[in-house]
Each structure stands twice: as structure tokens, then as C-alpha cells.
Design an enzyme around this catalytic site. Structure first.
Site, PDB file in Angstrom:
ATOM      1  N   ASP A 110      -1.215   7.969  10.051  1.00 30.72           N
ATOM      2  CA  ASP A 110      -1.742   6.742  10.070  1.00 30.72           C
ATOM      3  C   ASP A 110      -2.262   6.915  12.188  1.00 30.72           C
ATOM      4  O   ASP A 110      -1.160   6.868  12.580  1.00 30.72           O
ATOM      5  CB  ASP A 110      -1.150   5.535   9.076  1.00 30.72           C
ATOM      6  CG  ASP A 110      -1.975   4.678   8.416  1.00 30.72           C
ATOM      7  OD1 ASP A 110      -2.515   4.109   9.341  1.00 30.72           O
ATOM      8  OD2 ASP A 110      -1.903   4.856   7.616  1.00 30.72           O
ATOM      9  N   ASP A 126      -6.463   2.859   9.951  1.00 25.87           N
ATOM     10  CA  ASP A 126      -6.602   1.404   9.208  1.00 25.87           C
ATOM     11  C   ASP A 126      -7.581   0.880  10.315  1.00 25.87           C
ATOM     12  O   ASP A 126      -7.748   0.350  11.911  1.00 25.87           O
ATOM     13  CB  ASP A 126      -5.284   1.256  10.362  1.00 25.87           C
ATOM     14  CG  ASP A 126      -4.580   0.024   9.605  1.00 25.87           C
ATOM     15  OD1 ASP A 126      -3.858   0.487   8.197  1.00 25.87           O
ATOM     16  OD2 ASP A 126      -4.790  -1.003  10.045  1.00 25.87           O
ATOM     17  N   GLU A 163     -10.361   3.323   7.771  1.00 24.99           N
ATOM     18  CA  GLU A 163      -9.883   2.486   6.109  1.00 24.99           C
ATOM     19  C   GLU A 163     -11.329   1.446   6.598  1.00 24.99           C
ATOM     20  O   GLU A 163     -11.032   1.504   7.816  1.00 24.99           O
ATOM     21  CB  GLU A 163      -8.975   1.745   6.207  1.00 24.99           C
ATOM     22  CG  GLU A 163      -8.379   0.877   5.382  1.00 24.99           C
ATOM     23  CD  GLU A 163      -7.415  -0.162   5.677  1.00 24.99           C
ATOM     24  OE1 GLU A 163      -6.851  -0.872   4.728  1.00 24.99           O
ATOM     25  OE2 GLU A 163      -7.063  -0.145   6.524  1.00 24.99           O
ATOM     26  N   HIS A 172      -1.052   1.858  -0.991  1.00 26.89           N
ATOM     27  CA  HIS A 172       0.147   0.247  -0.534  1.00 26.89           C
ATOM     28  C   HIS A 172      -0.326  -0.730  -0.198  1.00 26.89           C
ATOM     29  O   HIS A 172       0.634  -2.338   0.100  1.00 26.89           O
ATOM     30  CB  HIS A 172       0.998   1.078   1.116  1.00 26.89           C
ATOM     31  CG  HIS A 172       0.327   0.793   2.378  1.00 26.89           C
ATOM     32  ND1 HIS A 172      -1.334   1.636   1.538  1.00 26.89           N
ATOM     33  CD2 HIS A 172      -0.006   0.301   3.136  1.00 26.89           C
ATOM     34  CE1 HIS A 172      -1.607   1.334   3.188  1.00 26.89           C
ATOM     35  NE2 HIS A 172      -1.367   0.893   4.097  1.00 26.89           N
ATOM     36  N   ASP A 173      -1.319  -0.692  -0.228  1.00 29.69           N
ATOM     37  CA  ASP A 173      -2.031  -2.695  -0.062  1.00 29.69           C
ATOM     38  C   ASP A 173      -2.396  -3.035  -1.224  1.00 29.69           C
ATOM     39  O   ASP A 173      -2.728  -4.316  -1.341  1.00 29.69           O
ATOM     40  CB  ASP A 173      -3.656  -2.324   0.294  1.00 29.69           C
ATOM     41  CG  ASP A 173      -2.558  -1.971   2.194  1.00 29.69           C
ATOM     42  OD1 ASP A 173      -1.545  -1.967   2.809  1.00 29.69           O
ATOM     43  OD2 ASP A 173      -3.161  -1.646   2.921  1.00 29.69           O
TER      44      ASP A 173
END
Ligand code: GLC
Ligand code: CA
Length: 566
Positions: free
Chosen positions: A99, A195, A249, A321-322
């Protein structure tokens, strides 16, 4: 330029390490635990792992607030342990992507500690400082500006207060980013998930946003900003020195703006995580809930499938995870097994690279804690404390139950043992109480489990060029209960049929298929009329399903994949 497009054939497993597996017995997931579970990941049938942030972090946003980009968080192990995991993963034929969170750092990052000291130090321009804030709201915590006593100015934070935004317009910051990328690429990682990468270029002058758009009022000025594609080209160049890939993302991105990152002269990313299909039961965030609409979901799926066809490549996902757990959202906890398996089929066979989030493959579901103080996520707390304050406590908690990211961050349920086999001691966060039933060990033994269905689905996808590269076509887009799509290449056609209904549904056959005999390659019910009866109201459901079967109908949450030759 890129050497290969190896990522197209692949599928990935996402690890949010803190809740994956505790290898050293302190209640926190870590890279020792990951090492032990590499065999499990391989057996699932994926080809790579995406690690959510592993770096040192004060955990204001559980790893997305990074204080050192070139190390591993002590809770998770050491750089040496990471290298062991990487080497073993590679031996098993698994790629590893990291990430990269570079829209912001932690306020405890040495750059920020220096930057806040004065207006003229080497790091003073690493962040976005102003004497007067504009009217932007942050996405996680109140206004987007925080006053810093030491420096006597405000800094911008689009997310939490402890996540100051980097000033990407400063070439020195971009050099830092490239240095970080090289550091991990030299070590042998295979790429990055970047991200909120569409937020890194802010409009000059930082104009005030529209006052009537709370939380997102500044977004028109920081999403797809004026220099984004120049900066992305710089990062791309680094990636091209290695045979790696970049996945961005893209919160709130539209197909049109995504295509600029994914194709044509400004191509910088190999794939992008889009959000359209995550809004079939909400507006922008799960916190603003509305009833689930299959038609909305299908529209989002098909829009991305068609717009990218022949031009770009999709990143396919239903969980990460969001977001809350998908069975609790688009499926049904009552039809846990049926909807968990059907949801897998609904996206894995689309055109793109499937991502599976830890626990999704065993059908983990949402938690519903009675006390808001037991939740740990910054945005969950913010939502609870900021919005709908006039509602009863009960209703506000219910909103949290539906929307919290914490539901995807509970410890992975490995077995029916205490703490779900995640750890020998009390884990850092609550284990979902359904672990005696929903766990990897139990599902390993059950041929019809969600886990085994994911394995079969991934194997089927991998076995077929048509399912990987074929053309996508949707049938009956207006049907409110059934999602039907086709993948075709040459004379081979796959038809994927997914019922999103608790009730039996008529099985409609597209004209082109009338009179043709297909081979049933995958189904989430055992073949024949015998039925699964492992949860509530099983008997009633059995009868309903039996009737459906006898009448040639789709059973509740049934999924079928047929192969045809035409
Ligand atoms: C991304 C991450 C999310 C994080 C946010 C801020 O959306 O996936 O977990 O909170 O960025 O870094
Ligand atoms: Ca540990």
C-alpha cells in the site's frame, strides 16, 4: 513502457494484517501469522497478496497515517520478517503488492515534525500551510484545517487531524515518493495499491467549496486536480523501471475520469478501484443508507465493464477494509451460505482482476456492538458524534451497525476455538460472536462451504480464457431480482446467473440461448433437489427451494454458471 500484463490473469487476496493472524501471541495480527497462513492463501487459488499498510503508524487511522515509509510497524514484525514473507510468497508463486499512502502522512512523521517548526526550514513546504483556512470539511474529522501553535498557521487534512496532506506540488515531495517506491521495488515487491491517489493534486489557490455539500464540499478542488496526470506520469516511470503494476484507489471517480488514468496518453495506472458499485445501498458512504437496489448495482457493474472494454482493465471487489461485510449488505445473513456464494459468482466472473478481502472467503458478517465506545475506527466515531444527533441513541447505533468499517476489521475467524483461533490471548479487537459457525476450519471440511465455493470459482475463472478475456454482456438489466451476464470469446460462451432474492425467481432464458444445451460448470446449491439446511428457518426454506427446483426456477440466492458452445 510496461513489459507485461501478468496481472490480468491473476486474482488477489487482501490482508489487513492487524486482524489476520497473530503469530507471536500478543493479540495483534502480524507477519509471523501471515507467514504461517501463506499455504492457506495459496490454496484459495489466488495469485497475489495486497498488504494494507504495514508501516510504523500511530494508528490514528490504523496504518493510513504513516510515520515511516521504509520500515515495518513493530506490532507486525521487522523488515527481516517482511523479507521472509516476501521470499516465501514468491516461492509459492504469489505476487506481493504494498500500500502506498502518499496523499498524507502521520503528523508524527519526521517531515511533519520538521515542517511545523517554522516557515523556512527544508521541510516547511512539504505540507499545505495557510494563514487562513478555506471552508473545506474533512472526510473524517470536522473542518479540513487544523491550527498549529508552533508554526502559527493552519495545515490541511482531508482525512483525520493526524493525517496532514502532503504538498505534491513540491518537487521534493514527489522525489520522496519515488524514493519510497524504489525502496520497496528494489526489495522485490511487485507493485502498489495507491491510497486515494486521485486526491493528491489540489487546485491552485484552494478555492472555497460549495457551502451546501457537507464533508465533500472541497472535493471538486482536490479530486482529479490540475496536475494529477503529470505527477502520475512521474510515478509511472519509476514503476516502468521494474516489472511492476500500479493500482489506484479512486474514491468518487467516474468512468470518464478513471479512463484518463487507465488508458490513452495519460495512462499511469493498470487498474483502479472504483466505488459506483458500492453505492447500491447508500449515497457516497454506507453511513447514508438507502434500501439495496439490484438494478443500481447492475448498472454500476455494467457501466464499468462496457466503458473499459478493450481500453482498460477493471479491478473487481465487493469487500475491503473500508466497507462493511457484503453478505450483511447485498446478501442476507439468514441465507448466509447461499448469498455468500452467490455474491462471489456475481463479480469473480466479470472482466477484470478479482480481489478478495480476508474473511470474505469464509462469509464473515457485520458486528453490532451495543456500545459506541467499543468501536475503534476514527470515521465511525466521527459519524456517530457528528450526524443525526437528534435521532435516538438506538437509531444512531443502528446506523453504525449498518455502516461501520470496523465490521471488516474484526479478527479473522480461523477455527471454532476461543477467539476464533486468531490468537491465544484476548485480541486487540472484538471477535464476531458467530465464529463457532463461520470459520475457516469448519468450512475446510465442508465441500459446500463458502470457502470451497470461492476456491472452485477462482479455479474455474483461471481455467478459461473466455472468463478472463472474453466480452461482457448483461441480460435483462431491468430485472430487480436476477443479475445475468455473459462472457464470450469465439464460439465459447459462459452465462452467469445470480439471484439476489429470498424468494424463488423465474429463470428467464435470453433469446440467443433458447434450445441450446449448456454445461453447468458451477452452482452454489448441491446438484439435484437436495438442499442445504444449516441456518434459521431451514425447513421452510427447504420446501420453498424444493418447489423452485421442481418448477425450474432459481432457488433463493442461487448462482449458476453455464458453459455453452455456439
Ligand atoms: C483510503 C483507505 C482508508 C483510509 C483513507 C485515508 O480510503 O483505504 O482506509 O482511511 O484512505 O488514508
Ligand atoms: Ca502479534
Amino acid at each position: 513502457m510496461r513489459k507485461t500484463d501478468w496481472f490480468k490473469k491473476m486474482s488477489f487476496y487482501q490482508i489487513w494484517v492487524r486482524s489476520f493472524a497473530d503469530g507471536n501471541g500478543d493479540g495483534i495480527g502480524d507477519l509471523y501469522g501471515v507467514y504461517d497462513k501463506l499455504g492457506y492463501i495459496k490454496k484459495l487459488g489466488v495469485d497475489g497478496i495486497w498488504f494494507s499498510p504495514l508501516y510504523p503508524s500511530p494508528n490514528a487511522d490504523f496504518g493510513s497515517d504513516i510515520s515511516d515509509y521504509r520500515d515495518i510497524h513493530p506490532d507486525y514484525g521487522t523488515l527481516d520478517q517482511f523479507k521472509k514473507v516476501l521470499a516465501r510468497a514468491h516461492e509459492l508463486g504469489l505476487k506481493v503488492i504494498m500500500d502506498l499512502v502518499v496523499n498524507h502522512t502521520s503528523d508524527e512523521h519526521p517531515w511533519f515534525k520538521e515542517s511545523r517548526k517554522s516557515k523556512d526550514n527544508p521541510y516547511s513546504d512539504y505540507y499545505i500551510w495557510r494563514d487562513k483556512p478555506n471552508n473545506w470539511d474533512s472526510l473524517f474529522e470536522g473542518k479540513a484545517w487544523e491550527y498549529d501553535e508552533q508554526r502559527g498557521q493552519y495545515y490541511l487534512h482531508i482525512f483525520a487531524k493526524k493525517q496532514p496532506d502532503l504538498n505534491m506540488d513540491n518537487p521534493a515531495v514527489r522525489e520522496e515518493v519515488k524514493g519510497i517506491m524504489r525502496f520497496w521495488l528494489e526489495m522485490g515487491v511487485d507493485g502498489f495499491r495507491e491510497d486515494v491517489i486521485n486526491f493528491i493534486s489540489k487546485k491552485e489557490g484552494l478555492p472555497d467549496g460549495l457551502p451546501f455539500l457537507p464533508a465533500v464540499n472541497g472535493m471538486p478542488y482536490y479530486k482529479d486536480g490540475p496536475h494529477i496526470h503529470e505527477y502520475m506520469a512521474e510515478f509511472r516511470q519509476v514503476c516502468d523501471e521494474y516489472d511492476c503494476f500500479q493500482l489506484g484507489e479512486g474514491p468518487m471517480t467516474t468512468v470518464q475520469s478513471a479512463l484518463k488514468y487507465l488508458s490513452g496518453p495519460t495512462k499511469s495506472l493498470d487498474m483502479m478501484f472504483s466505488f459506483d458499485h458500492m453505492m447500491a445501498d447508500c449515497m457516497y458512504t454506507e453511513y447514508v443508507h438507502r434500501p439495496f437496489s439490484l438494478v443500481k448495482l447492475k448498472k454500476a457493474f455494467s457501466r464499468w465493464q462496457k466503458a473499459l472494454e478493450g481500453k482498460a482493465w477493471n479491478a473487481l471487489y465487493l469487500e475491503n477494509h473500508d466497507h462493511p461485510r457484503i453478505i450483511s449488505r447485498y446478501g442476507s445473513e439468514r441465507f448466509w451460505r447461499e448469498s455468500g456464494t452467490m455474491l462471489a459468482a456475481s463479480y469473480i466472473f466479470q472482466c477484470g482482476t478479482p480481489f478478495i478481502y480476508q474473511g470474505q472467503e469464509i462469509g464473515m458478517t457485520n458486528i453490532r456492538l451495543r456500545d459506541i465506545n467499543r468501536y475503534v475506527d476514527v470515521s465511525t466515531k466521527n459519524n456517530f458524534n457528528t450526524y443525526h444527533l437528534k435521532d435516538s441513541l438506538e437509531r444512531r447505533l443502528k446506523r453504525i451497525h449498518i455502516s461501520s468499517r470496523d465490521s471488516s476489521r474484526t479478527p479473522m475467524q480461523w477455527s471454532g476455538e476461543r477467539y476464533g483461533g486468531f490468537s491465544k490471548v484476548r485480541p486487540w479487537f472484538v471477535v464476531n460472536s458467530n465464529y463457532p459457525k463461520v470459520n475457516a476450519a469448519a468450512e475446510e471440511k465442508d465441500p459446500d462451504s463458502i470457502l470451497n465455493f470461492y476456491r472452485k470459482a477462482l479455479a474455474l475463472r483461471k481455467s478459461s480464457k473466455t472468463l478472463i478475456y472474453g466480452k461482457y454482456r448483461e441480460y435483462f438489466p431491468g430485472d430487480p431480482s436476477v443479475y445475468m451476464y455473459e462472457r464470450s470469446m469465439g464460439s465459447v460462451r459462459y452465462l452467469v446467473i445470480c439471484s439476489f432474492s429470498k424468494l424463488p425467481q423465474r429463470l428467464r432464458i435470453p433469446k440467443a440461448y433458447v434450445g441450446k444445451k449448456g454445461q453447468l460448470k458451477l452452482c452454489n446449491y448441491p446438484s439435484g433437489p437436495q438442499l442445504m439446511a444449516d441456518n434459521l428457518k431451514a425447513r421452510v426454506r427447504q420446501e420453498v427451494s424444493l418447489l423452485a427446483w421442481e418448477h425450474g426456477m432459481l432457488r433463493p440466492y442461487e448462482a449458476r454458471v453455464y458453459r455453452f458452445r455456439v
